[in-house]
Motif scaffolding. Structure first.
Motif, PDB file in Angstrom:
ATOM      1  N   MET A   1      68.249  -6.125  16.115  1.00 51.27           N
ATOM      2  CA  MET A   1      69.324  -6.987  16.627  1.00 51.27           C
ATOM      3  C   MET A   1      68.751  -8.243  17.276  1.00 51.27           C
ATOM      4  N   LYS A   2      69.467  -9.308  17.133  1.00 60.57           N
ATOM      5  CA  LYS A   2      68.984 -10.564  17.694  1.00 60.57           C
ATOM      6  C   LYS A   2      69.375 -10.699  19.155  1.00 60.57           C
ATOM      7  N   THR A   3      68.583 -11.420  19.913  1.00 63.25           N
ATOM      8  CA  THR A   3      68.970 -11.749  21.276  1.00 63.25           C
ATOM      9  C   THR A   3      69.254 -13.245  21.310  1.00 63.25           C
ATOM     10  N   SER A   4      69.851 -13.717  22.392  1.00 65.33           N
ATOM     11  CA  SER A   4      70.161 -15.141  22.484  1.00 65.33           C
ATOM     12  C   SER A   4      68.880 -15.972  22.567  1.00 65.33           C
ATOM     13  N   HIS A   5      67.733 -15.315  22.905  1.00 65.20           N
ATOM     14  CA  HIS A   5      66.472 -16.058  23.006  1.00 65.20           C
ATOM     15  C   HIS A   5      65.751 -16.126  21.658  1.00 65.20           C
ATOM     16  N   ASP A   6      66.290 -15.404  20.667  1.00 67.05           N
ATOM     17  CA  ASP A   6      65.622 -15.345  19.372  1.00 67.05           C
ATOM     18  C   ASP A   6      65.855 -16.653  18.625  1.00 67.05           C
ATOM     19  N   GLU A   7      64.761 -17.396  18.422  1.00 70.76           N
ATOM     20  CA  GLU A   7      64.886 -18.706  17.764  1.00 70.76           C
ATOM     21  C   GLU A   7      64.719 -18.584  16.254  1.00 70.76           C
ATOM     22  N   SER A   8      64.548 -17.358  15.755  1.00 74.80           N
ATOM     23  CA  SER A   8      64.252 -17.234  14.328  1.00 74.80           C
ATOM     24  C   SER A   8      65.501 -17.491  13.484  1.00 74.80           C
ATOM     25  N   ARG A   9      65.267 -18.033  12.314  1.00 75.98           N
ATOM     26  CA  ARG A   9      66.342 -18.300  11.356  1.00 75.98           C
ATOM     27  C   ARG A   9      65.909 -17.761  10.004  1.00 75.98           C
ATOM     28  N   VAL A  10      66.617 -16.733   9.538  1.00 75.28           N
ATOM     29  CA  VAL A  10      66.293 -16.144   8.236  1.00 75.28           C
ATOM     30  C   VAL A  10      67.227 -16.758   7.191  1.00 75.28           C
ATOM     31  N   VAL A  11      66.656 -17.478   6.245  1.00 74.96           N
ATOM     32  CA  VAL A  11      67.462 -18.064   5.172  1.00 74.96           C
ATOM     33  C   VAL A  11      67.101 -17.366   3.862  1.00 74.96           C
ATOM     34  N   ALA A  12      68.119 -16.891   3.154  1.00 71.87           N
ATOM     35  CA  ALA A  12      67.897 -16.267   1.843  1.00 71.87           C
ATOM     36  C   ALA A  12      68.124 -17.309   0.754  1.00 71.87           C
ATOM     37  N   LEU A  13      67.114 -17.495  -0.093  1.00 73.88           N
ATOM     38  CA  LEU A  13      67.233 -18.382  -1.256  1.00 73.88           C
ATOM     39  C   LEU A  13      67.511 -17.502  -2.475  1.00 73.88           C
ATOM     40  N   VAL A  14      68.560 -17.832  -3.218  1.00 69.85           N
ATOM     41  CA  VAL A  14      68.951 -16.993  -4.355  1.00 69.85           C
ATOM     42  C   VAL A  14      68.791 -17.771  -5.661  1.00 69.85           C
ATOM     43  N   PRO A  15      67.686 -17.533  -6.382  1.00 65.64           N
ATOM     44  CA  PRO A  15      67.541 -18.185  -7.689  1.00 65.64           C
ATOM     45  C   PRO A  15      68.596 -17.633  -8.656  1.00 65.64           C
ATOM     46  N   ALA A  16      69.449 -18.541  -9.144  1.00 69.41           N
ATOM     47  CA  ALA A  16      70.526 -18.140 -10.057  1.00 69.41           C
ATOM     48  C   ALA A  16      70.708 -19.199 -11.134  1.00 69.41           C
ATOM     49  N   ALA A  17      69.625 -19.941 -11.409  1.00 72.82           N
ATOM     50  CA  ALA A  17      69.736 -21.083 -12.322  1.00 72.82           C
ATOM     51  C   ALA A  17      69.185 -20.795 -13.713  1.00 72.82           C
ATOM     52  N   ALA A  95      63.658 -26.199  -4.919  1.00 72.23           N
ATOM     53  CA  ALA A  95      64.907 -26.889  -4.556  1.00 72.23           C
ATOM     54  C   ALA A  95      65.603 -26.160  -3.403  1.00 72.23           C
ATOM     55  N   GLY A  96      65.566 -24.834  -3.434  1.00 76.18           N
ATOM     56  CA  GLY A  96      66.181 -24.055  -2.364  1.00 76.18           C
ATOM     57  C   GLY A  96      65.459 -24.251  -1.041  1.00 76.18           C
ATOM     58  N   LEU A  97      64.133 -24.273  -1.100  1.00 75.08           N
ATOM     59  CA  LEU A  97      63.322 -24.473   0.119  1.00 75.08           C
ATOM     60  C   LEU A  97      63.649 -25.818   0.768  1.00 75.08           C
ATOM     61  N   ALA A  98      63.820 -26.833  -0.073  1.00 72.23           N
ATOM     62  CA  ALA A  98      64.115 -28.173   0.450  1.00 72.23           C
ATOM     63  C   ALA A  98      65.463 -28.196   1.163  1.00 72.23           C
ATOM     64  N   ALA A  99      66.348 -27.280   0.796  1.00 73.61           N
ATOM     65  CA  ALA A  99      67.689 -27.234   1.392  1.00 73.61           C
ATOM     66  C   ALA A  99      67.747 -26.296   2.596  1.00 73.61           C
ATOM     67  N   ALA A 100      66.581 -25.796   3.038  1.00 74.83           N
ATOM     68  CA  ALA A 100      66.556 -24.845   4.163  1.00 74.83           C
ATOM     69  C   ALA A 100      65.535 -25.268   5.218  1.00 74.83           C
ATOM     70  N   PRO A 101      65.684 -26.502   5.744  1.00 75.10           N
ATOM     71  CA  PRO A 101      64.649 -27.001   6.670  1.00 75.10           C
ATOM     72  C   PRO A 101      64.576 -26.213   7.974  1.00 75.10           C
ATOM     73  N   GLU A 102      65.673 -25.539   8.340  1.00 73.85           N
ATOM     74  CA  GLU A 102      65.708 -24.838   9.634  1.00 73.85           C
ATOM     75  C   GLU A 102      65.072 -23.451   9.568  1.00 73.85           C
ATOM     76  N   ALA A 103      64.738 -22.983   8.366  1.00 71.24           N
ATOM     77  CA  ALA A 103      64.286 -21.590   8.224  1.00 71.24           C
ATOM     78  C   ALA A 103      62.956 -21.346   8.948  1.00 71.24           C
ATOM     79  N   THR A 104      62.889 -20.250   9.678  1.00 73.81           N
ATOM     80  CA  THR A 104      61.596 -19.774  10.185  1.00 73.81           C
ATOM     81  C   THR A 104      61.061 -18.697   9.247  1.00 73.81           C
ATOM     82  N   HIS A 105      61.983 -17.976   8.611  1.00 78.64           N
ATOM     83  CA  HIS A 105      61.627 -16.953   7.630  1.00 78.64           C
ATOM     84  C   HIS A 105      62.508 -17.141   6.402  1.00 78.64           C
ATOM     85  N   VAL A 106      61.911 -16.914   5.252  1.00 80.56           N
ATOM     86  CA  VAL A 106      62.640 -17.106   4.002  1.00 80.56           C
ATOM     87  C   VAL A 106      62.592 -15.816   3.191  1.00 80.56           C
ATOM     88  N   LEU A 107      63.751 -15.444   2.650  1.00 79.12           N
ATOM     89  CA  LEU A 107      63.791 -14.382   1.640  1.00 79.12           C
ATOM     90  C   LEU A 107      64.070 -15.058   0.310  1.00 79.12           C
TER      91      LEU A 107
END
Ligand code: CTP
Ligand code: MG
Length: 240
Positions: A1-17, A95-107
């Motif tokens: 579970m996240k806490t309010s101090h958790d600065e991490s941002r998990v962004v999922a990139l979904v290749p569907a092209a 292309a997905g990575l370029a659209a996720a500048p805030e990510a700390t972790h990427v799936l």
């Protein structure tokens, strides 16, 4: 579970092209229905159900962007962006990575692995949170694998016990994946690019349900599994 101090941002990139040449349907594979819904929708629902993803970026063929937006924006609890993918899978992920500048972790999670259990997605993120920089799910291979040369002659039989068939989602520290993608080299998975940087990649147990829908046989299997699931949900719902 996240806490309010958790600065991490998990962004999922979904290749569907991808075009889905091996599946041989009349539309790009991610839009082919499985269990009555487009594969892309089923895969995105799994990511949302995992509860560990802060945002989703989907990469689709340019001419399918409007359809993708209409499909995935309905009542989503997680913000979703749709961007145009590229001609190779690596181009789409870039292309997905370029659209996720805030990510700390990427799936990175293939739309074609639509039946992936949310619990597997959560395990990959847990491993990242435990400190791994690169995590891939893998399953033992059932067949004996041979290497062959261009004449079809066997050049070797690797010891099967050390082989794993890897799946998605593959999870990374975002900065590491960005470094890996700074080099323009071909690769069939994202971890392969990270390995070339000399970084250790951790394999965690995968799940047979995370199989990639590649051929018509895979699609039949996926449809049969989803029909079974629906039946069992129905029978539970009518039980007194
Ligand atoms: N993919 C992508 N961009 C590409 C190629 C593939 O986003 N240029 C995506 C596919 O949509 C799929 C995932 O990467 O979700 C795995 O690729 P694969 O199973 O090979 O799908 P396709 O390339 O569509 O299929 P095929 O190789 O049979 O044409
Ligand atoms: Mg392909």
């Amino acid at each position: 579970m996240k806490t309010s101090h958790d600065e991490s941002r998990v962004v999922a990139l979904v290749p569907a092209a991808g075009q889905g040449v091996r599946l041989g349907e009349s539309m790009p594979k991610a839009f082919v229905p499985v269990g009555g819904s487009p594969m892309l929708t089923v895969a995105v629902d799994g990511l949302i159900a995992s509860g560990v993803v802060d945002r989703i970026v989907i990469m689709v063929p340019a001419e399918w962007r409007a359809q993708a937006e209409a499909l995935v924006h309905v009542n989503s609890r997680v913000p979703i962006s749709v961007v145009t993918g590229g001609s190779e899978r690596t181009d789409s992920v870039r292309a997905g990575l370029a659209a996720a500048p805030e990510a700390t972790h990427v799936l990175v999670h293939d739309a074609a692995r639509a039946l992936t259990p949310p619990s597997l997605i959560a395990r990959v993120v847990a491993e990242l949170r435990a400190g791994s920089r690169a995590v891939v799910p893998g399953v033992p291979v059932a067949d004996t694998i041979k290497s062959v040369d261009s004449d079809g002659e066997v050049t070797g039989t690797p010891d099967r016990s050390v082989l794993r068939a890897v799946q998605t989602p593959q999870g990374f520290r975002a900065q590491l994946l960005r470094e890996a993608y700074a080099h323009d080299v071909p690769a069939t998975d994202d971890a392969g690019l990270v390995e070339r940087l000399g970084v250790r990649v951790r394999v965690i147990p995968g799940d047979p349900l995370a199989f990639k829908i590649t051929t018509p046989l895979d699609l039949r299997l996926a449809n049969a599994l989803l029909a079974e699931r629906e039946l069992s949900e129905l029978s539970q719902a009518v039980r007194p």
